[in-house]
Design an enzyme around this catalytic site. Sequence first.
Site, PDB file in Angstrom:
ATOM      1  N   HIS A  21      10.547 -23.658  -8.900  1.00 14.58           N
ATOM      2  CA  HIS A  21      10.533 -24.942  -8.182  1.00 14.58           C
ATOM      3  C   HIS A  21      10.066 -26.057  -9.109  1.00 14.58           C
ATOM      4  O   HIS A  21      10.724 -27.113  -9.213  1.00 14.58           O
ATOM      5  CB  HIS A  21       9.618 -24.841  -6.963  1.00 14.58           C
ATOM      6  CG  HIS A  21       9.467 -26.126  -6.210  1.00 14.58           C
ATOM      7  ND1 HIS A  21      10.216 -26.420  -5.086  1.00 14.58           N
ATOM      8  CD2 HIS A  21       8.653 -27.206  -6.414  1.00 14.58           C
ATOM      9  CE1 HIS A  21       9.880 -27.621  -4.639  1.00 14.58           C
ATOM     10  NE2 HIS A  21       8.930 -28.113  -5.422  1.00 14.58           N
ATOM     11  N   GLU A  22       8.946 -25.827  -9.780  1.00 14.23           N
ATOM     12  CA  GLU A  22       8.428 -26.843 -10.693  1.00 14.23           C
ATOM     13  C   GLU A  22       9.347 -27.020 -11.893  1.00 14.23           C
ATOM     14  O   GLU A  22       9.483 -28.129 -12.422  1.00 14.23           O
ATOM     15  CB  GLU A  22       7.017 -26.464 -11.151  1.00 14.23           C
ATOM     16  CG  GLU A  22       5.992 -26.372 -10.030  1.00 14.23           C
ATOM     17  CD  GLU A  22       5.875 -27.673  -9.245  1.00 14.23           C
ATOM     18  OE1 GLU A  22       6.028 -28.755  -9.846  1.00 14.23           O
ATOM     19  OE2 GLU A  22       5.643 -27.618  -8.026  1.00 14.23           O
ATOM     20  N   HIS A  25      11.977 -29.562 -11.154  1.00 17.22           N
ATOM     21  CA  HIS A  25      11.518 -30.939 -11.365  1.00 17.22           C
ATOM     22  C   HIS A  25      11.508 -31.275 -12.857  1.00 17.22           C
ATOM     23  O   HIS A  25      11.943 -32.364 -13.267  1.00 17.22           O
ATOM     24  CB  HIS A  25      10.105 -31.123 -10.801  1.00 17.22           C
ATOM     25  CG  HIS A  25      10.025 -31.042  -9.312  1.00 17.22           C
ATOM     26  ND1 HIS A  25      10.886 -31.706  -8.474  1.00 17.22           N
ATOM     27  CD2 HIS A  25       9.150 -30.374  -8.496  1.00 17.22           C
ATOM     28  CE1 HIS A  25      10.566 -31.467  -7.217  1.00 17.22           C
ATOM     29  NE2 HIS A  25       9.517 -30.652  -7.200  1.00 17.22           N
ATOM     30  N   ASP A 203      32.890   3.629  16.198  1.00 14.07           N
ATOM     31  CA  ASP A 203      34.299   3.486  15.791  1.00 14.07           C
ATOM     32  C   ASP A 203      35.202   3.137  16.975  1.00 14.07           C
ATOM     33  O   ASP A 203      36.316   3.668  17.112  1.00 14.07           O
ATOM     34  CB  ASP A 203      34.801   4.771  15.117  1.00 14.07           C
ATOM     35  CG  ASP A 203      34.013   5.100  13.858  1.00 14.07           C
ATOM     36  OD1 ASP A 203      33.569   4.149  13.179  1.00 14.07           O
ATOM     37  OD2 ASP A 203      33.844   6.297  13.556  1.00 14.07           O
TER      38      ASP A 203
END
Length: 404
Positions: A21-22, A25, A203
Amino acid sequence: MVFAFGVILFALGITVSIALHEAGHMLTARATGMKVRRFFIGFGPKVFSFRRGETEYGLKAIPAGGFCDIAGMTAIDELAPDEVERAMYRQKTWKRLVVMLGGIAMNFVLGFLLIFTLAVGWGLPNLNQPSDAMVGEMPCVTATQNEDLTYPECSGPSPAYSAGIREGDVIVSVNGTPTADFSDVVAATQPLSGTADFVVERDGRELTFPVQIQQVQRWVRDGTETGRKSTTVGAVGLQLAYFYPTQYNPLAAIPASFAFTGDMFVETAHRLVQMPSKVADLWTSVTGGVRDPETPISVVGASVIGGQLVERSLWPVFVLLLASLNFFLGIFNLLPLLPLDGGHMAVTIYERIRNFFRRRRGLPNGGPVDYMKLMPVTYVVIVIGGAYMLLTLTADIVNPIRLF
């Protein structure tokens, strides 16, 4: 030992998710010409760090998050002379939005890749047909259940398996009682004894299997002060199928994974909306009541559940839990509240709209939003969010969710 390995492995998965995540950025900030001063995983005292170019990379002692320090994220940020022109708040609106969305997009991409891995490796979870009573594992049936809701070890086939029921069958009825979902199967089975007819769909055909009901001791929910009582019920050794029995090839897995990701987004958003209403349930679990399995979990609680899954070799559920965590992180950060990414995006969009109308009136662009005026609201969000996290963490320590 296996449980501890699972806890550590899931905690590592959370750390990687935060780091990516970082990194989202950081990479978008660099690509748009901004300066990244620091990239750290964790908070608190520094464990170690090193410098590459103009960025310091490092690890801190508390692995509960991370941060990417971009020069001039707000106008109140102190800047070195060489950082003024590269300050984030001075950049074009689209660049600032791209940087804020970079971390969120990274979580969504990681979540999708985990879902794709799930589709190819095991098949997708049975979320699109929640009403089906599809049979999954058929474990042996223990005669008793411990007060902490765990089970003693047992061996041998379950009564359902011995009768001919197989994984992938869908339970249509139990002794004449229709079963729309798996909770109906449990409710219809528990009062029974002797032999009961289980009708299954397999089935495209309906088959009937006489199953010997086994009388067992179980803890069930009731209206008493403790929230549960020990009683004798009927059991046949059936579990709900969380995954379809068929797998996808890599090509077919792509559209299936996109479709399932859409379902996950809807489910995650629904749970996010429900979070405020779960405060009472969390408080009940902390003060001695029964822990509702639908209550939120902290990083600690998620890691403990990860350990339980690895202990029972339920790797597909492990992967699904990690994927859902990434979707939650992404959607949660979209909330227009400071200090979340969505809060910074809201400020950026406000400045853009304000300047548009100022130009229409023949006025110059306004200055950057004064973040000092927004600090009281930011502190309220931090305090409320911190209290909620503390309550969830306490519940996970004193009354953790037990899947098995």
